[in-house]
Design an enzyme around this catalytic site. Structure first.
Site, mmCIF file in Angstrom:
data_model
loop_
_atom_site.group_PDB
_atom_site.id
_atom_site.type_symbol
_atom_site.label_atom_id
_atom_site.label_comp_id
_atom_site.label_asym_id
_atom_site.label_seq_id
_atom_site.Cartn_x
_atom_site.Cartn_y
_atom_site.Cartn_z
ATOM 1 N N ASN A 150 -21.581 -25.357 -1.113
ATOM 2 C CA ASN A 150 -21.576 -26.388 -0.059
ATOM 3 C C ASN A 150 -21.984 -27.767 -0.563
ATOM 4 O O ASN A 150 -21.518 -28.779 -0.022
ATOM 5 C CB ASN A 150 -22.429 -25.944 1.134
ATOM 6 C CG ASN A 150 -23.891 -25.899 0.809
ATOM 7 O OD1 ASN A 150 -24.276 -25.493 -0.281
ATOM 8 N ND2 ASN A 150 -24.716 -26.316 1.739
ATOM 9 N N LYS A 173 -24.059 -20.550 -13.527
ATOM 10 C CA LYS A 173 -22.991 -19.876 -12.786
ATOM 11 C C LYS A 173 -22.816 -20.567 -11.435
ATOM 12 O O LYS A 173 -23.580 -20.350 -10.500
ATOM 13 C CB LYS A 173 -23.295 -18.391 -12.542
ATOM 14 C CG LYS A 173 -22.014 -17.671 -12.149
ATOM 15 C CD LYS A 173 -22.200 -16.502 -11.211
ATOM 16 C CE LYS A 173 -22.282 -16.849 -9.773
ATOM 17 N NZ LYS A 173 -21.084 -17.395 -9.139
ATOM 18 N N GLY A 224 -28.740 -20.605 -2.476
ATOM 19 C CA GLY A 224 -27.709 -19.845 -1.770
ATOM 20 C C GLY A 224 -28.309 -19.166 -0.565
ATOM 21 O O GLY A 224 -29.312 -19.633 -0.010
ATOM 22 N N SER A 225 -27.716 -18.057 -0.183
ATOM 23 C CA SER A 225 -28.146 -17.394 1.047
ATOM 24 C C SER A 225 -29.453 -16.619 0.826
ATOM 25 O O SER A 225 -29.788 -16.228 -0.302
ATOM 26 C CB SER A 225 -27.055 -16.449 1.523
ATOM 27 O OG SER A 225 -26.858 -15.445 0.559
ATOM 28 N N GLY A 229 -30.778 -14.377 -2.370
ATOM 29 C CA GLY A 229 -32.016 -14.862 -2.977
ATOM 30 C C GLY A 229 -33.062 -13.763 -3.087
ATOM 31 O O GLY A 229 -33.704 -13.605 -4.129
ATOM 32 N N GLU A 246 -33.883 -21.568 -3.328
ATOM 33 C CA GLU A 246 -33.675 -22.420 -2.147
ATOM 34 C C GLU A 246 -32.618 -21.736 -1.305
ATOM 35 O O GLU A 246 -31.508 -21.477 -1.783
ATOM 36 C CB GLU A 246 -33.207 -23.820 -2.544
ATOM 37 C CG GLU A 246 -34.286 -24.678 -3.170
ATOM 38 C CD GLU A 246 -35.458 -24.952 -2.249
ATOM 39 O OE1 GLU A 246 -35.326 -24.812 -1.025
ATOM 40 O OE2 GLU A 246 -36.538 -25.279 -2.782
ATOM 41 N N CYS A 280 -27.539 -26.661 4.493
ATOM 42 C CA CYS A 280 -28.728 -25.836 4.711
ATOM 43 C C CYS A 280 -29.718 -26.554 5.617
ATOM 44 O O CYS A 280 -30.566 -25.925 6.240
ATOM 45 C CB CYS A 280 -29.375 -25.505 3.366
ATOM 46 S SG CYS A 280 -29.582 -26.950 2.336
ATOM 47 N N GLN A 327 -15.964 -17.967 6.158
ATOM 48 C CA GLN A 327 -16.778 -18.883 6.968
ATOM 49 C C GLN A 327 -16.158 -19.053 8.360
ATOM 50 O O GLN A 327 -16.859 -19.124 9.368
ATOM 51 C CB GLN A 327 -16.890 -20.248 6.288
ATOM 52 C CG GLN A 327 -17.800 -20.281 5.090
ATOM 53 C CD GLN A 327 -19.207 -19.804 5.400
ATOM 54 O OE1 GLN A 327 -19.671 -18.804 4.859
ATOM 55 N NE2 GLN A 327 -19.906 -20.484 6.286
ATOM 56 N N GLU A 379 -28.682 -17.817 10.607
ATOM 57 C CA GLU A 379 -27.956 -18.998 10.116
ATOM 58 C C GLU A 379 -26.449 -18.773 10.263
ATOM 59 O O GLU A 379 -25.915 -17.795 9.757
ATOM 60 C CB GLU A 379 -28.306 -19.237 8.648
ATOM 61 C CG GLU A 379 -27.726 -20.536 8.122
ATOM 62 C CD GLU A 379 -27.938 -20.727 6.621
ATOM 63 O OE1 GLU A 379 -27.697 -19.772 5.865
ATOM 64 O OE2 GLU A 379 -28.348 -21.832 6.224
HETATM 65 P P1 NAD Z 1 -24.436 -17.045 -1.650
HETATM 66 O O1 NAD Z 1 -25.805 -16.472 -1.625
HETATM 67 O O2 NAD Z 1 -23.315 -16.198 -1.177
HETATM 68 O O3 NAD Z 1 -24.042 -17.490 -3.120
HETATM 69 C C1 NAD Z 1 -24.821 -18.410 -3.859
HETATM 70 C C2 NAD Z 1 -24.567 -18.167 -5.332
HETATM 71 O O4 NAD Z 1 -25.108 -16.889 -5.679
HETATM 72 C C3 NAD Z 1 -23.082 -18.127 -5.717
HETATM 73 O O5 NAD Z 1 -22.912 -18.711 -6.987
HETATM 74 C C4 NAD Z 1 -22.806 -16.636 -5.758
HETATM 75 O O6 NAD Z 1 -21.714 -16.276 -6.568
HETATM 76 C C5 NAD Z 1 -24.113 -16.113 -6.333
HETATM 77 N N1 NAD Z 1 -24.379 -14.695 -6.066
HETATM 78 C C6 NAD Z 1 -23.962 -13.952 -5.017
HETATM 79 N N2 NAD Z 1 -24.420 -12.676 -5.148
HETATM 80 C C7 NAD Z 1 -25.145 -12.632 -6.293
HETATM 81 C C8 NAD Z 1 -25.876 -11.617 -6.958
HETATM 82 N N3 NAD Z 1 -25.944 -10.371 -6.476
HETATM 83 N N4 NAD Z 1 -26.510 -11.919 -8.115
HETATM 84 C C9 NAD Z 1 -26.471 -13.179 -8.608
HETATM 85 N N5 NAD Z 1 -25.777 -14.187 -8.026
HETATM 86 C C10 NAD Z 1 -25.131 -13.925 -6.870
HETATM 87 O O7 NAD Z 1 -24.500 -18.416 -0.835
HETATM 88 P P2 NAD Z 1 -23.292 -19.415 -0.526
HETATM 89 O O8 NAD Z 1 -22.470 -18.849 0.584
HETATM 90 O O9 NAD Z 1 -22.627 -19.835 -1.782
HETATM 91 O O10 NAD Z 1 -24.081 -20.709 0.006
HETATM 92 C C11 NAD Z 1 -24.468 -20.882 1.316
HETATM 93 C C12 NAD Z 1 -25.958 -20.630 1.471
HETATM 94 O O11 NAD Z 1 -26.675 -21.504 0.614
HETATM 95 C C13 NAD Z 1 -26.473 -20.928 2.860
HETATM 96 O O12 NAD Z 1 -27.348 -19.903 3.255
HETATM 97 C C14 NAD Z 1 -27.217 -22.235 2.691
HETATM 98 O O13 NAD Z 1 -28.236 -22.458 3.647
HETATM 99 C C15 NAD Z 1 -27.754 -22.107 1.318
HETATM 100 N N6 NAD Z 1 -28.083 -23.406 0.733
HETATM 101 C C16 NAD Z 1 -29.395 -23.730 0.593
HETATM 102 C C17 NAD Z 1 -29.760 -24.962 0.062
HETATM 103 C C18 NAD Z 1 -31.196 -25.310 -0.127
HETATM 104 O O14 NAD Z 1 -31.476 -26.141 -0.972
HETATM 105 N N7 NAD Z 1 -32.117 -24.700 0.610
HETATM 106 C C19 NAD Z 1 -28.774 -25.863 -0.335
HETATM 107 C C20 NAD Z 1 -27.435 -25.505 -0.176
HETATM 108 C C21 NAD Z 1 -27.107 -24.261 0.354
#
Ligand code: NAD
Length: 477
Positions: A150, A173, A224-225, A229, A246, A280, A327, A379
């Site tokens: 995002n 990655k 990420g999510s 995390g 984060e 986020c 999405q 979310e």
């Molecule tokens: P996601 O968790 O699906 O993916 C994030 C990253 O993690 C991607 O590169 C993905 O390929 C990787 N990933 C997925 N599964 C994994 C695993 N098992 N092991 C290692 N890596 C893995 O999230 P998304 O859909 O890409 O992003 C949206 C989310 O990110 C939302 O929840 C949003 O709130 C959050 N976000 C948070 C911030 C912040 O700073 N707090 C900023 C931007 C986005």
């Protein structure tokens, strides 16, 4: 369209075993590129290259590292229009949104060009006679960076920049949904004078390629999510490597009776819907006291209905499509959930048919909702907000805090008393007074509390905490 071989491993561009076909979310009949995905063997090769290259980079002068960071910043600024086109094509961002993020990313790199020169330590007295104590900071080693789609350039740069500035090697990655901008960032970093092997980028999915990064790194910085995390944190704890997460948000915007109505409505619309709500820090819970509630809801609904939804490349567009089918389906499923939870749908929720086939969603506004509904606790990550009516400030604060998340929290008021109380007592990493919950500076800490963040802060001078490790040395001379 030719297959783009865009993994960057050990200073070389590589293809991959599998193929990723990206569609333009504003026009599904248009390709946004075909990319070769890295394999687990590529990830292992990247770590081997990074480990080999790290000692020299660790020993590089502060000035060498600062110059690389400055070159990265200039590389980003020089290509900003082209980068904006890529982000719009593969991510559905409007050009102004993309440009704002790109300039921010360049500024982050520029900030860390300065920070590279400010590696400080401490020399303090010992409790023992004839002994000196020195406290110094050293790079952590080879760090694994895992980033979302995002904010594909800003989030990436707020990890890559401090990692390099403080002498670490990197295996990055990025999200598999935004390979084009990730490849462009890798080109810019590669051209900035980073020695071969110090910086590596592997495209691929989370479960295979992301996991391989988690298995090999000396530290993991993840955005990420929350679900992903948590899984990564568990594995990092088992491996005893440091981790920084984060994650998501369910950010409140509190509107009090004494607020400027137009300002409150503008902040709500900006915070909830811009960038199709895929932030986020988006304002997804609009918590409004009774005296202004009806006027506020009417003002927001009127603005929402006027928003121009369209192709991200069209200059008249205010809200582009969401990034992809998953999405899109997620937003639709939460509209259905809101209906089944008896929330009142005031606007949006329909798929929109435009001249091109795309993942367009009309911005969703629910009213008459209770905070404990699932639509107010989970979310959605789309153009989706709900209004929660409260009696007074005390109830507003309690509702704002009644969530597992704690990233950003805003209040709209002309009362200094309530503004100060909110700043002190809201459980969030970032608070906003008469400002949107989304939109932050690049030189100060970014992060949340509770389920939104884990580990040390990102951005600003606080980034040094994660990307360096402290050594305490005792000297008797
Ligand atoms: P996601 O968790 O699906 O993916 C994030 C990253 O993690 C991607 O590169 C993905 O390929 C990787 N990933 C997925 N599964 C994994 C695993 N098992 N092991 C290692 N890596 C893995 O999230 P998304 O859909 O890409 O992003 C949206 C989310 O990110 C939302 O929840 C949003 O709130 C959050 N976000 C948070 C911030 C912040 O700073 N707090 C900023 C931007 C986005």
């Amino acid at each position: 369209m030719t297959l783009l071989e865009k993994n960057f491993v050990g200073g070389r561009w590589k293809g991959g075993s599998e193929e990723l076909d990206i569609r333009n979310p504003s026009n599904l009949d248009e390709s946004a590129g075909r990319y070769g995905l890295a394999t687990v063997a590529d990830v292992e090769e990247a770590f081997a290259a990074a480990r080999k290259a790290h000692p020299a980079w660790r020993g590089a002068t502060l000035e060498q590292r600062s110059i690389v960071l400055e070159n990265i910043a200039q590389g980003i600024f020089a290509r900003k229009d082209e980068l904006a086109q890529i982000m719009s094509l593969e991510g559905g961002k409007t050009i102004p949104d993309a440009l704002g993020e790109i300039v921010r990313a360049g500024n982050i790199a520029r900030f860390f060009a300065g920070e590279a020169l400010r590696m400080t330590g401490e020399k303090i007295g010992s409790v023992r006679p004839g002994v000196d104590v020195e406290i110094t900071r050293e790079p952590v080693g080879v760090v694994g960076l895992i980033t979302p789609w995002n904010f594909p350039i800003a989030v990436s740069l707020w990890k890559i920049s401090p990692a390099l500035a403080f002498g670490n090697a990197i295996v990055w990655k990025p999200s598999e949904k935004t390979p084009g901008i990730s490849a462009a960032i890798a080109e810019i970093v590669a051209a900035a004078g980073v020695p071969e092997g110090v910086f590596n980028m592997v495209l691929g999915n989370g479960p295979d390629i992301g996991s391989a990064v988690v298995e090999n790194a000396d530290a993991i910085s993840f955005t990420g999510s929350a679900a992903t995390g948590k899984r990564i944190a568990v594995r990092c704890a088992e491996r005893l490597v440091r981790v920084q997460l984060e994650m998501g948000g369910k950010n409140p915007l509190v509107v009090l009776d004494d607020a400027n109505l137009d300002l409150a409505a503008d902040l709500a619309v900006n915070g909830a819907y811009f960038q199709a709500g895929q932030r986020c820090t988006a304002s997804s819970r609009l918590i409004v006291t009774s005296g202004i509630h009806d006027r506020f809801v009417a003002a927001v609904a009127e603005r929402v209905k006027k928003l121009k939804i369209g192709n991200a490349s069209d200059s008249a567009t205010q809200i582009g499509p969401v990034i992809d089918e998953s999405q899109f389906n997620k937003v639709q499923s939460y509209v259905e959930l809101g209906r089944s939870e008896k929330a009142e749908l005031l606007a949006g929720g329909d798929a929109i048919k435009l001249a091109t086939r795309g993942w367009y969603v009309s911005p969703v506004l629910f009213a008459n909702t209770a905070n404990n509904l699932r639509i107010n606790q989970e979310e959605v990550f789309g153009p989706f907000a709900s209004v929660i009516r409260v009696a007074d400030y005390d109830e507003a604060l309690a509702v704002a805090n009644d969530t597992e998340y704690g990233l950003s929290a805003g209040i709209v008021t002309t009362s200094m008393k309530y503004a100060k109380d909110f700043q002190a007592n809201v459980q969030a990493g970032m608070t906003m007074l008469n400002l949107p919950t989304a939109g932050v500076d690049y030189h100060v800490p970014f992060g949340g509390r509770k389920g939104s963040s884990y580990g040390p802060r990102e951005q600003g001078r606080y980034a040094v905490e994660f990307y360096t490790i402290v050594k305490t040395s005792y000297l008797s001379v």
